[in-house]
Write an enzyme that holds these catalytic residues in place. Structure first.
Site, mmCIF file in Angstrom:
data_model
loop_
_atom_site.group_PDB
_atom_site.id
_atom_site.type_symbol
_atom_site.label_atom_id
_atom_site.label_comp_id
_atom_site.label_asym_id
_atom_site.label_seq_id
_atom_site.Cartn_x
_atom_site.Cartn_y
_atom_site.Cartn_z
ATOM 1 N N LYS A 28 30.400 48.282 39.095
ATOM 2 C CA LYS A 28 30.170 49.013 40.343
ATOM 3 C C LYS A 28 28.739 49.537 40.392
ATOM 4 O O LYS A 28 28.048 49.384 41.403
ATOM 5 C CB LYS A 28 31.179 50.171 40.424
ATOM 6 C CG LYS A 28 31.312 50.768 41.796
ATOM 7 C CD LYS A 28 32.278 51.949 41.788
ATOM 8 C CE LYS A 28 33.710 51.494 41.598
ATOM 9 N NZ LYS A 28 34.608 52.626 41.294
ATOM 10 N N ARG A 97 32.523 58.486 40.342
ATOM 11 C CA ARG A 97 33.324 57.247 40.386
ATOM 12 C C ARG A 97 33.240 56.486 39.073
ATOM 13 O O ARG A 97 32.165 56.240 38.553
ATOM 14 C CB ARG A 97 32.817 56.338 41.500
ATOM 15 C CG ARG A 97 32.547 57.053 42.789
ATOM 16 C CD ARG A 97 31.830 56.156 43.780
ATOM 17 N NE ARG A 97 32.643 55.017 44.185
ATOM 18 C CZ ARG A 97 32.176 54.028 44.928
ATOM 19 N NH1 ARG A 97 30.910 54.006 45.292
ATOM 20 N NH2 ARG A 97 32.974 53.040 45.273
ATOM 21 N N GLY A 106 41.910 50.537 40.425
ATOM 22 C CA GLY A 106 42.862 51.641 40.411
ATOM 23 C C GLY A 106 43.241 52.144 39.036
ATOM 24 O O GLY A 106 44.086 53.022 38.907
ATOM 25 N N MET A 108 41.193 53.506 36.651
ATOM 26 C CA MET A 108 40.494 54.711 36.199
ATOM 27 C C MET A 108 40.248 55.618 37.394
ATOM 28 O O MET A 108 40.605 55.304 38.505
ATOM 29 C CB MET A 108 39.204 54.321 35.493
ATOM 30 C CG MET A 108 39.485 53.669 34.151
ATOM 31 S SD MET A 108 37.993 53.230 33.313
ATOM 32 C CE MET A 108 37.257 52.097 34.436
ATOM 33 N N ARG A 341 31.423 43.592 45.213
ATOM 34 C CA ARG A 341 31.516 42.786 43.992
ATOM 35 C C ARG A 341 31.942 41.391 44.414
ATOM 36 O O ARG A 341 32.458 41.197 45.522
ATOM 37 C CB ARG A 341 32.519 43.371 43.006
ATOM 38 C CG ARG A 341 33.928 43.244 43.504
ATOM 39 C CD ARG A 341 34.922 43.986 42.672
ATOM 40 N NE ARG A 341 36.020 44.299 43.566
ATOM 41 C CZ ARG A 341 36.848 45.308 43.422
ATOM 42 N NH1 ARG A 341 36.717 46.137 42.428
ATOM 43 N NH2 ARG A 341 37.810 45.512 44.285
ATOM 44 N N HIS A 457 47.285 47.963 46.693
ATOM 45 C CA HIS A 457 47.371 47.857 45.235
ATOM 46 C C HIS A 457 48.259 46.683 44.833
ATOM 47 O O HIS A 457 47.895 45.863 43.993
ATOM 48 C CB HIS A 457 47.911 49.175 44.669
ATOM 49 C CG HIS A 457 48.099 49.158 43.184
ATOM 50 N ND1 HIS A 457 49.294 48.825 42.601
ATOM 51 C CD2 HIS A 457 47.235 49.402 42.180
ATOM 52 C CE1 HIS A 457 49.167 48.884 41.281
ATOM 53 N NE2 HIS A 457 47.919 49.234 41.001
ATOM 54 N N SER A 786 43.247 14.630 13.290
ATOM 55 C CA SER A 786 43.747 15.294 14.492
ATOM 56 C C SER A 786 44.317 16.632 14.055
ATOM 57 O O SER A 786 45.185 16.689 13.175
ATOM 58 C CB SER A 786 44.811 14.433 15.174
ATOM 59 O OG SER A 786 45.277 15.098 16.326
ATOM 60 N N CYS A 854 45.858 17.857 18.577
ATOM 61 C CA CYS A 854 47.078 17.490 19.286
ATOM 62 C C CYS A 854 48.098 18.623 19.322
ATOM 63 O O CYS A 854 49.205 18.451 19.781
ATOM 64 C CB CYS A 854 47.698 16.238 18.664
ATOM 65 S SG CYS A 854 48.158 16.458 16.943
ATOM 66 N N TYR A 874 38.076 14.675 21.256
ATOM 67 C CA TYR A 874 39.066 14.718 22.337
ATOM 68 C C TYR A 874 40.099 15.813 22.087
ATOM 69 O O TYR A 874 40.262 16.302 20.973
ATOM 70 C CB TYR A 874 39.771 13.365 22.512
ATOM 71 C CG TYR A 874 40.693 12.982 21.380
ATOM 72 C CD1 TYR A 874 42.028 13.392 21.368
ATOM 73 C CD2 TYR A 874 40.231 12.207 20.318
ATOM 74 C CE1 TYR A 874 42.878 13.053 20.330
ATOM 75 C CE2 TYR A 874 41.070 11.861 19.271
ATOM 76 C CZ TYR A 874 42.392 12.289 19.277
ATOM 77 O OH TYR A 874 43.221 11.961 18.247
#
Ligand code: ADP
Ligand code: MG
Ligand code: MG
Length: 904
Positions: A28, A97, A106, A108, A341, A457, A786, A854, A874
């Site tokens: 913020k 704030r 919501g 804090m 934000r 909320h 693997s 895997c 992979y």
């Protein structure tokens, strides 16, 4: 240019910071600084950095110098505003704030109207010529302050205010006349004094000091901790505190407050979107207590402010190059931006918006790839509601978070958790939610509220959790006490009744609506043509194709059956990374295993193996055909033999009963000695994997022969076959060398006999810590590795998944020992370290070594980023997770660095 803020200071003016300083200023604070730099109308103020919070949480006190720095910045703020904090004649008021690096909506505390006292409230009355406004602001301060700073229970505060309600016939404090609010303030102060033993502080500087400390403490409340655990936000970041001059949305009809989005965060549709509430302050909008109007109506209410807002929003979206959400307040026709934000959004919105921004030439396709996640793609693959088949719609509300949720109604967190513990899916039904409802929301699959809009909320949290939510269902009346809800038409929903929520359109049905596949899955399955698909499917397709063009990590599938292998091909597999053979021994073939174990002598044993050979050869041939042209890694038999035999206790009972009743159970008598002989107290650590192959002669040879002969058969049909044989549970090189010799002997024999040699690679599954540590030598005998990360996790932690997931994990997750189950997301610190060691050692031992994974982690987004970083060739995962793996592999390839790639 951005200034670098030094950490020798704790407090920074909004004009000093920038959006890159979220670590220090919190999200913020950093965004307030950025907006200030952009010249947007932000009330002036300053930020107390997270370093001060961390020190406070450690020592219980503000570090030396912070108080003085606050005073200096406050003086500067007072100069800018031309008013002093709490001045009795004309007070400057401020808000305090919270704001951490990652948004925790919501969770804090924020305290408004600091600086009001018994004296200065009169100054505000005089200066604003609005007695109602001034006293209502004081009332808000007293309530917020008492609750958050002084820990006075909410009920006591409600009660203090509510004494005035009856007389005036109202239900909310701001509806009271000014005199009544003044009396409510007196009652509140009395409650505070009674409860804390001290009067409400009348020194504005003390109000500020205590408020700052309270915000710091609010970082550590249980609900904030729970939220962080859920969102994987580290516990030690701390929060910043933003101190800001107050502006007032509660000064009559030409004032108000609202929340806005630069695009629809639920659907991703372009065009500004939001809610506005006239004559209101602070949390009134998001609390969902009063009904808001759509942002578009602001154009009629106050065209100038609306135009200003729209232009600020467009400036912000251009600057952040993404969807922004904004909190704003209008005071007597003047617009103020209080927060922005990069906004949270649903999975569907994330894909749509990413592609829109590419088309608008705002971001590149690489950047677009970083704006979506594998987890979001996973959400889009969930099924949704199909035909309702007569299940009645009983109400409609706001489509706040998409998806289909079917579950039993629960009217509070306790009930929701209880139903969930009993194995039920739950729909949490509330009038509105607040942070205390979080446990119930976590336990539920869907959330229904009767008040509040898309920014309430309930809506915000549900979207964050990826849960279905319908809110603002105002035709439904919820009676939490009686544990029931009643529709306008009089239909009663009792706790425990089935409800279906369609969060995509905002519909509530009583009963169970059948659920159908998602269009994204239909598209992957080839059942939906791109030309008839909607923009979401097209966005997914476009980003996935881009991911495929970028990724360096291959994507294979875990598939044992031809049907799975076919799906794997459709979903983009470049091979089968794990074909388990266990199922080939189950069902009707089980008796063959019994005979194998019971066999008296090698001749009988060989006969059984011959029978198994025929069956396995057909199975393998079928898979090889399906995977024409692609590699298939077959794992030799792994689990302990007893898994294929009757249970020891059952068998003993059967035998005992037979003997006692003079009706001997021949079958049980025959099997019992053998089952007793191979019984192990710790089968997971017993005769299995490569050990089984070495101890039971002929087993691996038979499997190898089945693979080799199947390969020859399919190759003769003109198909390309690339079989790979994987030896499970190898711990040391000698084991693999021994088995490899046997395998190579069989391969050579089949080649000689059939006149056709099919190149077959032989490798080791790395799933034992010792194998990872001794990987260099093992690699001498291996063409590939693997990682079997399921077993590797079990053996590294020394726990058995089947046992601990139910008994230990809930407590471990609660206590924060695990942020997430290590079976879900790879334990990078421990198991990941073994993986890195094995990769380095393995390549040292054999530069041509091909390395894959895997275990289930091969389909987990966070783990895939790790495997890419660790240099694997992979990942292999279940067919349904292939698109997720492709996307994540693409993201890993374009991410600036794997750690900065943070999408929270
Ligand atoms: P959260 O992090 O929970 O969103 P905020 O710090 O944004 O909490 O505060 C909640 C609300 O309080 C804001 O949305 C805004 O409406 C109001 N608010 C905060 N500071 C001010 C201020 N200086 N003037 C007017 N309203 C404010
Ligand atoms: Mg806010
Ligand atoms: Mg294993």
């Amino acid at each position: 240019m951005t200034t670098t803020l030094t950490s020798s200071r704790y407090v920074f003016d909004f004009a000093e910071g920038s959006m890159d300083q979220k670590d220090l200023l919190g999200g913020k604070g950093a965004n307030l600084a950025e907006m200030t730099r952009l010249g947007l109308p932000v009330p002036p103020g300053f930020t107390i950095g997270t370093t001060a919070c961390r020190a406070y949480l450690e020592t219980g006190d503000l570090p030396g110098g912070v108080a003085q720095e606050i005073t200096v910045h406050l003086r500067r703020l007072e100069e800018t505003m031309g008013r002093r904090l709490g001045d009795p004649a004309d007070p400057l008021l401020i808000s305090v704030r919270s704001g951490a690096k990652f948004s925790m909506p919501g969770m804090m505390e924020t305290i408004l109207d600091i600086g009001l006292t018994d004296e200065s409230v009169h100054g505000l009355v005089k200066h604003s010529s609005d007695k109602h406004f001034a006293w209502d602001s004081y009332r808000r301060l007293l309530q917020m302050y008492a609750r958050t700073v002084l820990d006075v229970p909410e009920e006591l505060l409600e009660a203090a205010v509510a004494t005035e309600y009856g007389e005036w016939g109202v239900g909310t404090p701001e509806e009271l006349p000014a005199d009544a609010i003044e009396r409510a303030c007196t009652a509140l102060k009395q409650t505070i004094a009674d409860h804390t033993g001290r009067p409400f502080p009348q020194d504005p500087a003390e109000q500020l000091d205590l408020a700052v400390r309270a915000v710091f403490r609010s970082w550590s409340t249980p609900r904030a901790q729970l939220y962080r655990r859920q969102e994987h936000i580290p516990d030690d970041l701390g929060t910043a505190v933003n101190v800001m001059a107050m502006v007032f949305g509660n000064r009559g009809p030409d004032s108000g407050t609202g929340v806005a989005f630069t695009r629809d965060p639920a659907s991703g549709a372009p065009g500004v979107y939001g809610d506005y509430l006239q004559d209101a302050q602070g949390e009134d909008v998001v609390a969902g207590v009063r009904n808001t109007v759509p942002l578009a109506q602001l154009a009629t209410i106050d065209p100038t402010s609306h135009a200003g807002l729209v232009s600020a929003m467009s400036a912000l979206e251009h600057h952040y190059r993404d969807l922004c959400d904004i909190e704003f307040t209008i005071e007597r026709g003047r617009l103020w931006i209080l927060q922005t934000r990069v906004g949270k959004r649903t999975a569907g919105a994330a894909f749509r918006i990413a592609v829109q921004l590419v088309d608008e030439a705002v971001i590149t396709l690489d950047e677009a790839l970083l704006r979506v996640t594998g987890a979001q793609l996973g959400q889009l693959m969930f099924p949704r509601f199909g035909e309702r088949h007569g299940v009645p719609e009983i109400a409609r509300g706001v489509a706040a978070s998409p998806g289909a949720a079917v579950g039993v109604a629960a009217f509070d967190s306790v009930a929701a958790k209880r139903y969930a513990a009993d194995g039920w899916k739950v729909v949490l039904v509330r009038r509105e939610t607040n942070p205390d409802d979080l446990p119930g929301m976590l336990a539920a699959v869907g959330i229904l509220t009767t008040r509040g809009g898309k920014t309430s909320h309930a809506a915000v949290v549900a979207r964050g959790l990826g849960k279905t939510c319908v809110c603002g269902v105002d035709s439904l009346t919820v009676d939490t006490e009686a544990r029931r809800a009643v529709t306008a038409g009089g239909i009663v929903i009792e706790e425990g009744d089935m409800l279906s929520l369609d969060g995509t359109v905002g519909v509530v049905c009583s009963g169970e609506v059948p659920v159908v596949a998602s269009p994204v899955v239909e598209y992957f399955e080839g059942l939906l043509d791109l030309s008839e698909a909607d923009d979401l499917v097209r966005a997914v397709d476009r980003l996935l194709r881009h991911a495929d063009s970028r990724r360096r990590l291959g994507v294979h599938a875990n598939a044992d059956m031809p049907a799975d292998a076919e799906r794997a091909r459709r979903f983009g597999a470049e091979g089968i990374g794990l074909c388990r053979t266990e199922h080939m021994f189950l069902g009707e073939r089980r008796t063959l295993v019994e005979r194998l174990v019971l066999a008296e002598g090698p001749i009988e044993q060989q006969a059984v193996l011959e029978e198994l050979l025929v069956l396995q050869r057909d199975d393998f041939a079928e898979i090889f055909r399906t995977m024409d042209g692609l590699p298939v890694t077959v794992r030799l038999i792994d689990p302990p033999l007893h898994e294929f035999l009757p249970d020891l206790t059952d068998l003993s009972t059967r035998a005992a009963v037979g003997r006692a009743t003079d009706a001997p159970d021949a079958d049980a008598e025959r099997l019992l000695p053998a089952v007793q002989r191979i019984h192990e107290s710790n089968p997971m650590l017993g005769l299995r994997g490569v050990r089984l192959g070495i101890v039971v002669p002929g087993l691996f040879a038979m499997q190898t022969r089945a693979i080799a002969e199947a390969a020859v058969i399919v190759a003769e049909e003109g198909k390309l076959v690339h079989p790979e044989i994987m030896v499970p549970l190898v711990a040391g090189e000698a084991e693999l060398r021994l088995v490899r010799q046997e395998i190579e002997g069989v391969l050579a024999a089949v080649a000689t006999r059939t006149g056709r040699a099919v190149a077959t690679r032989i490798g080791a599954m790395i799933e034992v810590p010792r194998a990872a540590l001794g990987a260099q030598r093992i690699a001498h005998s291996a063409d590939f590795f693997s990682f079997g990360t399921n077993d590797l996790t079990q053996l590294t932690w020394a726990f058995s998944r089947d046992d601990v997931e139910a008994s230990i994990f809930p407590r471990y997750l609660d206590a924060g020992i695990f942020a997430v189950s290590p079976f879900e997301s790879l334990d990078v610190e421990g198991v990941g370290r073994l993986v890195r060691i094995a990769v380095a050692e393995g390549r040292r031992g054999n530069p041509d070594l091909v390395i894959g994974v895997c275990g289930e982690h091969g389909g987990d987004p966070a783990s895939i980023a790790f495997f890419a970083d660790a240099g694997l060739d992979y990942v292999s995962c279940s067919p349904y997770r292939l698109p997720i793996a492709r996307l994540e592999a693409g993201r890993a390839a374009v991410a600036p660095t794997s750690t900065e790639n943070d999408t929270r």
